[in-house]
Scaffold this active site. Structure first.
Site, PDB file in Angstrom:
ATOM      1  N   CYS A 105     -40.431  11.691   6.836  1.00 38.51           N
ATOM      2  CA  CYS A 105     -40.861  11.289   5.334  1.00 38.51           C
ATOM      3  C   CYS A 105     -42.182  11.804   4.558  1.00 38.51           C
ATOM      4  CB  CYS A 105     -42.006   9.690   6.396  1.00 38.51           C
ATOM      5  SG  CYS A 105     -42.409   9.141   4.530  1.00 38.51           S
ATOM      6  N   CYS A 108     -45.400  10.140   3.331  1.00 34.27           N
ATOM      7  CA  CYS A 108     -47.003   9.719   4.982  1.00 34.27           C
ATOM      8  C   CYS A 108     -45.823   9.414   5.987  1.00 34.27           C
ATOM      9  CB  CYS A 108     -46.956   8.151   4.248  1.00 34.27           C
ATOM     10  SG  CYS A 108     -45.518   7.089   4.069  1.00 34.27           S
ATOM     11  N   SER A 109     -45.522   8.653   7.241  1.00 38.80           N
ATOM     12  CA  SER A 109     -44.985   8.727   8.162  1.00 38.80           C
ATOM     13  C   SER A 109     -44.527   8.008   8.433  1.00 38.80           C
ATOM     14  CB  SER A 109     -46.791   8.227   8.743  1.00 38.80           C
ATOM     15  OG  SER A 109     -47.161   7.660   9.043  1.00 38.80           O
ATOM     16  N   CYS A 110     -43.288   6.821   7.601  1.00 43.23           N
ATOM     17  CA  CYS A 110     -42.718   5.601   7.607  1.00 43.23           C
ATOM     18  C   CYS A 110     -41.672   6.282   8.866  1.00 43.23           C
ATOM     19  CB  CYS A 110     -42.269   6.169   6.173  1.00 43.23           C
ATOM     20  SG  CYS A 110     -43.172   5.298   4.939  1.00 43.23           S
TER      21      CYS A 110
END
Lengths: 202, 117
Positions: A105, A108-110
């Site tokens: 991702c 971000c941090s999906c």
């Protein structure tokens, strides 16, 4: 000082911010603090990569299930009881002799929580997010995965609302193993694509 | 707004909150189309990463209709429903001569992020 943190030092900025938010939400009547404990408990003890391992092991042993999983990831994962936050719209991508999939991702941090739990720190780090798209083979090598140039590397950037789970290849020498035994070979990293499923013990 | 209690947590966690919208919106593109990502540079929220802007890829799947995050972030509610596609970009298109051999990126792009190429 003998080490770099004082035992009387104030909490970190992040911890202070979290405490302030929790206090505000509680005082405004929006939050019972016990709900925070319930959420933490959920992701510490009930939701994690063993869920995803069960999905993979089922796909390895049931070709009809595998077909449904690749066609409608969300629905097939829900058949095993896994659904919800950060797994509302799932896509499962299959590793083969010709294709290796890697999930990232970049924004971000999906990450697919119902099947893998919360993301590891490295998945959220800027170096992984930047390098996974520009140098996936280099990143894989650092994770111990050396791929022939004949194998196409597909990087999946979960930038929008879809969440991705890699279906790793079933290891050789696992014929006759039960679904439960197979699930034990499925690592978290093999479902992100930074690893492979483990070979069976000797 | 009701108080969030521990009793509500299991149901909320299991249900989630999909950004998929039940709206009749015609897709602007179809599988197989070649598209170029727009070179937009909003100061507000967007899900179009810089490394994709201006690059050309091919649509491989139509995921259906979702709320458009660039608009939803401003309105505070799911809005501006449109199709989201899985788009494949070859490594060489993104990274030129520094690209890894035999590599590509699949990314999910909204109708408002792409033009015909």
């Amino acid at each position: 000082m003998a080490h770099d943190h004082g035992h009387n030092a104030p909490p970190s900025d992040t911890a202070m911010r979290a405490k302030a938010l929790e206090t505000l939400l509680t005082e405004k009547g929006l939050l019972d603090p016990a709900a925070i404990d319930a959420l933490v408990e959920t992701y510490e003890t009930r939701v994690g990569p063993r869920n995803g391992a069960r999905v993979v092991a089922r796909a390895w042993t049931d070709s009809d299930y595998k077909a449904r999983l690749l066609e409608d990831g969300t629905g097939a994962i829900a058949e095993l009881g896994f659904s919800g936050v950060q797994g509302e719209d799932m896509v499962v991508v299959e590793n083969t002799d010709d294709v290796h999939n890697l999930v990232t991702c970049t924004l971000c941090s999906c990450y697919p929580w119902p099947t893998l739990g919360l993301p590891p720190i490295w998945f959220k780090s800027a170096p992984y997010r930047a390098r996974s798209v520009i140098d996936p083979r280099g990143v894989l090598r650092e994770f111990g995965v050396e791929l022939s140039e004949d194998v196409e590397v597909r990087v999946w950037d979960s930038n929008a609302e879809l969440r991705y789970l890699v279906l790793p290849q079933r290891p050789a020498g696992t014929e006759g193993m039960s679904e439960d035994e197979l699930a034990g070979l499925v690592t978290r990293d093999s479902m992100i694509g930074t690893g492979l499923a483990q070979a069976p013990a000797g | 707004m009701p108080t969030l209690t521990p009793e509500m947590v299991p149901g909320l966690v299991a249900a989630g909150a999909s950004c998929r919208m039940d709206a009749e919106v015609a897709p602007k593109f179809k599988v197989g189309d070649t598209v170029r990502a727009r070179d937009i540079n909003p100061l507000s929220h967007t899900r179009l990463p810089r490394y994709i802007r201006g690059r050309t890829g091919r649509i491989v799947h139509d995921h259906g209709v979702f709320a458009f995050p660039d608009t939803s972030a401003e309105s505070g509610t799911h809005s501006d429903p449109q199709h989201v596609y899985s788009v494949r970009f070859e490594g060489s298109e993104l990274w030129g001569s520094h690209a890894n051999a035999n590599s590509c990126v699949y990314i999910d792009l909204f109708d408002d992020y792409i033009d015909p190429a």
